[in-house]
Each structure stands twice: as structure tokens, then as C-alpha cells.
Design a protein around this motif. Sequence first.
Motif, PDB file in Angstrom:
ATOM      1  N   THR A 142      -7.569   0.862  -1.157  1.00 11.05           N
ATOM      2  CA  THR A 142      -6.319   1.526  -1.539  1.00 11.05           C
ATOM      3  C   THR A 142      -6.099   1.313  -3.030  1.00 11.05           C
ATOM      4  O   THR A 142      -6.676   0.392  -3.631  1.00 11.05           O
ATOM      5  CB  THR A 142      -5.120   0.927  -0.783  1.00 11.05           C
ATOM      6  OG1 THR A 142      -5.009  -0.460  -1.147  1.00 11.05           O
ATOM      7  CG2 THR A 142      -5.277   1.046   0.724  1.00 11.05           C
ATOM      8  N   ARG A 158      -7.443  -1.419   8.661  1.00 13.63           N
ATOM      9  CA  ARG A 158      -7.318  -2.727   8.009  1.00 13.63           C
ATOM     10  C   ARG A 158      -7.223  -3.822   9.061  1.00 13.63           C
ATOM     11  O   ARG A 158      -6.213  -3.992   9.720  1.00 13.63           O
ATOM     12  CB  ARG A 158      -6.082  -2.744   7.106  1.00 13.63           C
ATOM     13  CG  ARG A 158      -6.152  -1.739   5.965  1.00 13.63           C
ATOM     14  CD  ARG A 158      -4.832  -1.640   5.267  1.00 13.63           C
ATOM     15  NE  ARG A 158      -3.766  -1.350   6.209  1.00 13.63           N
ATOM     16  CZ  ARG A 158      -2.484  -1.591   5.990  1.00 13.63           C
ATOM     17  NH1 ARG A 158      -2.097  -2.144   4.873  1.00 13.63           N
ATOM     18  NH2 ARG A 158      -1.578  -1.306   6.903  1.00 13.63           N
ATOM     19  N   ASP A 190       0.816  -1.227   0.000  1.00 12.49           N
ATOM     20  CA  ASP A 190       0.000   0.000   0.000  1.00 12.49           C
ATOM     21  C   ASP A 190       0.849   1.277   0.000  1.00 12.49           C
ATOM     22  O   ASP A 190       0.675   2.121  -0.875  1.00 12.49           O
ATOM     23  CB  ASP A 190      -0.952   0.010   1.206  1.00 12.49           C
ATOM     24  CG  ASP A 190      -2.120  -0.948   1.025  1.00 12.49           C
ATOM     25  OD1 ASP A 190      -2.550  -1.151  -0.122  1.00 12.49           O
ATOM     26  OD2 ASP A 190      -2.601  -1.478   2.032  1.00 12.49           O
ATOM     27  N   GLN A 194      -5.611  -4.879  15.716  1.00  7.86           N
ATOM     28  CA  GLN A 194      -5.971  -5.271  14.338  1.00  7.86           C
ATOM     29  C   GLN A 194      -5.637  -6.754  14.105  1.00  7.86           C
ATOM     30  O   GLN A 194      -4.543  -7.187  14.418  1.00  7.86           O
ATOM     31  CB  GLN A 194      -5.193  -4.479  13.278  1.00  7.86           C
ATOM     32  CG  GLN A 194      -4.948  -3.031  13.489  1.00  7.86           C
ATOM     33  CD  GLN A 194      -3.618  -2.799  14.194  1.00  7.86           C
ATOM     34  OE1 GLN A 194      -3.439  -3.225  15.322  1.00  7.86           O
ATOM     35  NE2 GLN A 194      -2.710  -2.110  13.555  1.00  7.86           N
ATOM     36  N   SER A 240      -3.083   3.949  16.808  1.00  2.93           N
ATOM     37  CA  SER A 240      -3.168   3.922  15.344  1.00  2.93           C
ATOM     38  C   SER A 240      -4.623   3.922  14.925  1.00  2.93           C
ATOM     39  O   SER A 240      -5.485   3.380  15.620  1.00  2.93           O
ATOM     40  CB  SER A 240      -2.488   2.655  14.831  1.00  2.93           C
ATOM     41  OG  SER A 240      -2.937   2.329  13.539  1.00  2.93           O
ATOM     42  N   ASN A 241      -4.895   4.544  13.788  1.00  3.40           N
ATOM     43  CA  ASN A 241      -6.272   4.487  13.269  1.00  3.40           C
ATOM     44  C   ASN A 241      -6.323   3.643  12.000  1.00  3.40           C
ATOM     45  O   ASN A 241      -7.182   3.837  11.153  1.00  3.40           O
ATOM     46  CB  ASN A 241      -6.843   5.889  13.026  1.00  3.40           C
ATOM     47  CG  ASN A 241      -5.938   6.697  12.106  1.00  3.40           C
ATOM     48  OD1 ASN A 241      -4.959   6.160  11.591  1.00  3.40           O
ATOM     49  ND2 ASN A 241      -6.268   7.959  11.911  1.00  3.40           N
ATOM     50  N   ASP A 242      -5.379   2.727  11.850  1.00  3.11           N
ATOM     51  CA  ASP A 242      -5.357   1.816  10.700  1.00  3.11           C
ATOM     52  C   ASP A 242      -6.632   0.975  10.701  1.00  3.11           C
ATOM     53  O   ASP A 242      -6.863   0.201  11.632  1.00  3.11           O
ATOM     54  CB  ASP A 242      -4.123   0.916  10.812  1.00  3.11           C
ATOM     55  CG  ASP A 242      -3.971  -0.004   9.605  1.00  3.11           C
ATOM     56  OD1 ASP A 242      -4.895  -0.054   8.768  1.00  3.11           O
ATOM     57  OD2 ASP A 242      -2.927  -0.680   9.518  1.00  3.11           O
TER      58      ASP A 242
END
Length: 341
Positions: free
Chosen positions: A146, A275, A86, A210, A271-273
Motif C-alpha cells: 500500500t 493482509r 492504509d 486473517q 473478505s478478500n483482505d
Amino acid sequence: MSNKEILVTGGAGYIGAVLVPELIGDGHRVTVLDAFLYGTDPDTDPIVHERCQRRRGDIRDFDYVDSALQEGGFHTIIHLAAISNDPSSELDPEVTRSVNLEAVEHLMHSAKRHGVKRFLYASSASVYGVKETENVTEDLPLDPITIYAECKAKGEATLNSLVDDSFVGVSVRSATVCGYSPRLRLDLTINLLTDQGLTDGRICVFGGAQMRPNVHVRDLSAFYRTLIDAPADKISGKAFNVSRENASVMSLAEMIRNELDPSLPIDTVPSNDPRSYHLCADAAREQLGFEPQRDLVTAVKELRDAYDAGQVSDSRSTVYRNVAWMKAHPDVWRIVAKQAS
Ligand SMILES: NC(=O)c1ccc[n+]([C@@H]2O[C@H](COP(=O)([O-])OP(=O)(O)OC[C@H]3O[C@@H](n4cnc5c(N)ncnc54)[C@H](O)[C@@H]3O)[C@@H](O)[C@H]2O)c1
């Protein structure tokens, strides 16, 4: 054992550097077509074998690709070449589209025109986007978020539109890969966290909750090798998830710490990831009898052994990190892009 003519695009990359020697070991003749972007070179490439030909070329050079396919008489193409994650795909969306989509579609059409029998396409589990469902199976709609994932999904659609009785196409939706390769990447979750433990003496986790699926690079290689001989009716026009295990990033960090040194500190950064997904790899098991053989801690042990044996020189080098390398060497990949246009 079989002896097919196989073209591996991107064969000098992280996965290719493991897969190509195994294909040669299976008795195949292999041509590697690669731009040799990440510090690799056809002349110094460790894969030297009378049944392996290495060609430096850019898949965006359509004439070059067509003549390679004309000369090669390939039975199977394993298409790995890509701007392959990505963040590196975001660096220059135009270059990404040209490599990860336009060149892919050309290669697929050209392969069919030149009588290639099988096209194995390195897609990615990222094509699903963010899913709430507990188990992400192949029949779910694709919602790429993405440009990297969008190109992979469109490539799958093109391949599916081309399959027929004489052209078998299959997409491989791999989990994040881990483990040692002679062309090592240290920007992949388990490799990255293991490197931090070995190089920095501490591990840094962004977020941590995550869920991420992972697979050992030799298991993914084994899956590609399975597809070369799998019955056409079981694979053609299909996509397969390939994963050994789903785990939260924090539990991966803890597994790595426990293996390397239980006293290693783990730092966490918010983190605001978005995925996060749980990949289901039952179809490969049930339909093809494919079972990944290596657990994730094996990848960590092998990486530590490779560091101990001096096989990873200067682990801080950008050469092991695609996006960092591309930022540090814009001339090289931009020149490659210009030559191809
Ligand atoms: N590594 C993973 O975790 C993972 C997961 C899912 C899917 N994939 C896919 O698998 C494939 C291989 O991944 P990898 O980890 O080996 O990546 P990599 O970046 O190590 O290898 C990619 C190779 O492609 C070559 N390449 C790039 N642009 C090219 C071009 N225009 N022409 C010719 N060659 C070019 C590079 O030189 C490199 O050798 C990619 O398509 C990637 O998207 C990888």
C-alpha cells in the motif's frame, strides 16, 4: 529519570496522547509539533504541563520545521505525525506522499543538521506486505503493498542512510495498537470490535481467519521510552518489531465478546483482505530486554471502563475514525495541505 529535550511530531494523536504525559512523567521536556487534525486543539489539549510546549504546525512546512529545530535544541525526535493508516492514505496519494515521505525525509535531514542525537521513527509492521513465512522477523525483505506502507519503508531507508556515530536512528515496526487514549481511535482492530460490542450490541467481522499482531498503546509507549536511553550500538540503523500477541481477527472478536457479554452476536462478512501475518517480536526482547506487559484483554477492559466513565462522548462520531473524519472534513485537511505548500 532523565531530562532530555524531546520533540514529538504527531504528539496530539492516539499514541502521542499516551506517550507525551509519560515522557513528562519521566522528567523530560517535551515539545509537541502537530497539525491538530482530529478535533484536537493546542488550547484545549488535555496535556497541560509546564514541561510541555504545544505547537500547531505542519511538517510539510519546511521553514517552520527548520526553525522549530533551530530553537528547540532537541536531543531526541519521536516522529509520529502521519496520515496514519492504509484507507486514509489512499484518499489522496499526493497528500500522503507529501506528509508520509517528503516531509519525513526533510525532518530526518534537518534533525541531523541541527544536532539532534536520536531519531525514533514510527514505521509500521505493514512494511513487510504479505508473507508466507510463519514468523515475520526484521531481517525479511520489505514488500509494501500500500502507499502507506511504501512511504514507511522508504522513510526507514532514508533514516538508515543518515545514521553515524553522532546520529542514532531507529525504526519502530509496530503491530496494530489497542487500548484507551485521551485521543481515542476506534478504527484499530481491537478498539473497533470493542466499540461495536459496546455501542451496537453486536460485533461484525470481515473474513476472520486473517492473523493480526496487536500491542497495547502503553506498551508501545514504553518501547519508545526504552529507545531514548538504549545503548546506541544496540539500536542504531536497526528496526524493531513491537507486538504482544498474534491472533486471528475472529479469535479477537471472541475474546472481546467473552469479556463484554458472552451473549453478543458475532456476524461474519466475507473478505478478500490479503493482509495476514505473524509478527515475531523476539529481537526487542532478546536485544533490549523489552517485554510488553499488558495482554489484549486489558485493552478491552480499559475501553469498557472508559465508556462506563463517560470518557468517550458520542462513540459514533467520525472524530474517532481517521478516514471517516477526513472524508467528513475535506476542507480542514486540504486547507492544511495548501498552507504548507
Ligand atoms: N495506531 C497504530 O495502530 C499504528 C501502528 C503502526 C504504526 N503507527 C504509526 O504511529 C504513528 C502515530 O499513529 P497514531 O495512531 O497516533 O495516529 P493518529 O492519526 O492518531 O496521529 C497522527 C497525528 O499526526 C498529526 N499529523 C498528521 N499530519 C500532519 C502534518 N502534516 N503535520 C503535523 N502533524 C500531522 C495528526 O494531527 C495526528 O495528531 C503514525 O506514524 C502511524 O503510522 C500507528
